[in-house]
Scaffold this active site. Sequence first.
Site, PDB file in Angstrom:
ATOM      1  N   GLY A  89      47.522  15.742  60.072  1.00  0.00           N
ATOM      2  CA  GLY A  89      48.665  16.462  59.520  1.00  0.00           C
ATOM      3  C   GLY A  89      48.346  17.893  59.195  1.00  0.00           C
ATOM      4  O   GLY A  89      47.980  18.677  60.061  1.00  0.00           O
ATOM      5  N   GLY A  90      48.503  18.260  57.917  1.00  0.00           N
ATOM      6  CA  GLY A  90      48.329  19.641  57.490  1.00  0.00           C
ATOM      7  C   GLY A  90      49.668  20.339  57.371  1.00  0.00           C
ATOM      8  O   GLY A  90      50.732  19.771  57.624  1.00  0.00           O
ATOM      9  N   GLU A 132      52.715  16.867  54.559  1.00  0.00           N
ATOM     10  CA  GLU A 132      53.171  17.820  53.539  1.00  0.00           C
ATOM     11  C   GLU A 132      54.656  18.133  53.734  1.00  0.00           C
ATOM     12  O   GLU A 132      55.013  19.126  54.349  1.00  0.00           O
ATOM     13  CB  GLU A 132      52.317  19.088  53.612  1.00  0.00           C
ATOM     14  CG  GLU A 132      50.848  18.840  53.345  1.00  0.00           C
ATOM     15  CD  GLU A 132      49.989  20.095  53.335  1.00  0.00           C
ATOM     16  OE1 GLU A 132      50.539  21.219  53.319  1.00  0.00           O
ATOM     17  OE2 GLU A 132      48.772  19.970  53.335  1.00  0.00           O
ATOM     18  N   MET A 190      46.155  17.855  45.421  1.00  0.00           N
ATOM     19  CA  MET A 190      45.998  19.279  45.734  1.00  0.00           C
ATOM     20  C   MET A 190      46.373  20.132  44.522  1.00  0.00           C
ATOM     21  O   MET A 190      47.453  20.726  44.454  1.00  0.00           O
ATOM     22  CB  MET A 190      46.815  19.634  46.977  1.00  0.00           C
ATOM     23  CG  MET A 190      46.333  18.910  48.212  1.00  0.00           C
ATOM     24  SD  MET A 190      47.170  19.395  49.749  1.00  0.00           S
ATOM     25  CE  MET A 190      48.749  18.561  49.545  1.00  0.00           C
ATOM     26  N   TYR A 192      46.108  23.025  43.240  1.00  0.00           N
ATOM     27  CA  TYR A 192      45.961  24.469  43.447  1.00  0.00           C
ATOM     28  C   TYR A 192      47.268  24.997  44.033  1.00  0.00           C
ATOM     29  O   TYR A 192      48.207  24.225  44.272  1.00  0.00           O
ATOM     30  CB  TYR A 192      44.773  24.797  44.361  1.00  0.00           C
ATOM     31  CG  TYR A 192      44.555  23.862  45.528  1.00  0.00           C
ATOM     32  CD1 TYR A 192      45.320  23.962  46.691  1.00  0.00           C
ATOM     33  CD2 TYR A 192      43.562  22.881  45.483  1.00  0.00           C
ATOM     34  CE1 TYR A 192      45.113  23.123  47.767  1.00  0.00           C
ATOM     35  CE2 TYR A 192      43.349  22.029  46.559  1.00  0.00           C
ATOM     36  CZ  TYR A 192      44.128  22.150  47.701  1.00  0.00           C
ATOM     37  OH  TYR A 192      43.911  21.304  48.764  1.00  0.00           O
ATOM     38  N   ASP A 193      47.326  26.310  44.210  1.00  0.00           N
ATOM     39  CA  ASP A 193      48.552  26.980  44.681  1.00  0.00           C
ATOM     40  C   ASP A 193      49.703  26.835  43.687  1.00  0.00           C
ATOM     41  O   ASP A 193      50.867  26.735  44.071  1.00  0.00           O
ATOM     42  CB  ASP A 193      48.981  26.458  46.061  1.00  0.00           C
ATOM     43  CG  ASP A 193      48.040  26.902  47.165  1.00  0.00           C
ATOM     44  OD1 ASP A 193      47.251  27.845  46.926  1.00  0.00           O
ATOM     45  OD2 ASP A 193      48.084  26.316  48.260  1.00  0.00           O
ATOM     46  N   TRP A 328      38.958  22.490  49.260  1.00  0.00           N
ATOM     47  CA  TRP A 328      39.528  23.120  50.445  1.00  0.00           C
ATOM     48  C   TRP A 328      39.048  24.571  50.408  1.00  0.00           C
ATOM     49  O   TRP A 328      39.522  25.351  49.596  1.00  0.00           O
ATOM     50  CB  TRP A 328      41.059  23.055  50.464  1.00  0.00           C
ATOM     51  CG  TRP A 328      41.592  23.785  51.684  1.00  0.00           C
ATOM     52  CD1 TRP A 328      41.891  25.119  51.778  1.00  0.00           C
ATOM     53  CD2 TRP A 328      41.834  23.227  52.979  1.00  0.00           C
ATOM     54  NE1 TRP A 328      42.297  25.433  53.038  1.00  0.00           N
ATOM     55  CE2 TRP A 328      42.275  24.290  53.799  1.00  0.00           C
ATOM     56  CE3 TRP A 328      41.714  21.943  53.515  1.00  0.00           C
ATOM     57  CZ2 TRP A 328      42.607  24.107  55.145  1.00  0.00           C
ATOM     58  CZ3 TRP A 328      42.045  21.767  54.841  1.00  0.00           C
ATOM     59  CH2 TRP A 328      42.491  22.841  55.633  1.00  0.00           C
TER      60      TRP A 328
END
Length: 351
Positions: A89-90, A132, A190, A192-193, A328
Amino acid sequence: MKIFSPFVANGVYYPNWRIYRNEPPSSLKLGLISHVFYSFAWVKLDGTVYLSDEWADSQIDVDGTKGCLRSFQNLKAKHSHLKVVLSIGGGGKGSDNFAAVAANPASRERFAHTARELVNEYGLDGIDIDWEHPSDHKQGHNYIALLAAIRQHLPSPHYVLTSALPAGEWALRNIDLCNAHQYLDYINLMTYDFSGPWVPQSGHHAQLFSPRHPHNEAARLSADSAVSYVTSKSVPPSKILLGIPAYGRSFLGCHNPGQKYSGSAGEEGTFEYKDLPRPGAIEYTDENLGAAWCVGGDGGWVSYDNPATVKIKAGYARNNRLGGVFFWTGTADGEGSRSLVEASFSRLHTQ
């Protein structure tokens, strides 16, 4: 000799495109890493999982063999503790077909079957689902159906099945996490961001804790709030890996969080961790928030993690009995005393 606890993960993502920057699998600190999430494979509309870059993955000359996947297969023989997991994915194109594939029993079955074929062909330990992300409850239901189909072909405990999920409740609420974790070894959260070019003000993008007086909604987000939400859904803490970014987000024209910045909306401003702090900048650490930043140089105000904050986060993971941490990416790490992977390993494994 490094001694790994079987109950604590210190993982990294390895993007296949990094081979074009002269960063082969052997460049990772494999003696300190428990899991490598090899990214990315992609999925066709009919459910077929395939390699996104066959040259990088299976053909290029690297580490004395052909392709990065064969390199990892050979490296596993030298690092018996290491598990290599194929991430599917990604962002962007990598996730475009997931919703349609997960909605159809036949394509779910093809996904699981072809994923196992790749795992077996390259001697891998399992797969990571990086969709995602499910955007509503129906997609969330289909996501769990996909996990169930995968487990039929990649049964536990012989194979590892993980999934990278966003840290925001706005995304996680679409998934029955209590049901999902029954199929998963780890949820790669995840964390972060939180802040970036999509918000109008500068802010920490991976803070462990929120400040007492958040300046906007993004500042209310934190790794701790994400972990708390997931565990509130009856997910065992031991199945959560805390995500740590090996990159910083830049806010030009700023000196503190909560300021308007001179970049354009949607404009990416990132630096790899190994290039931080920027030349001429001064680095700071807030141990209460679990956040670091630098000011000056060509980046303005840059939010990131450094060895001090990584040790704080790894300590948090230990104290809260999480499964461990992941980065990451592993290829963006620093060296020596500036290594994030070394910092997390030492804290995770200190008695």
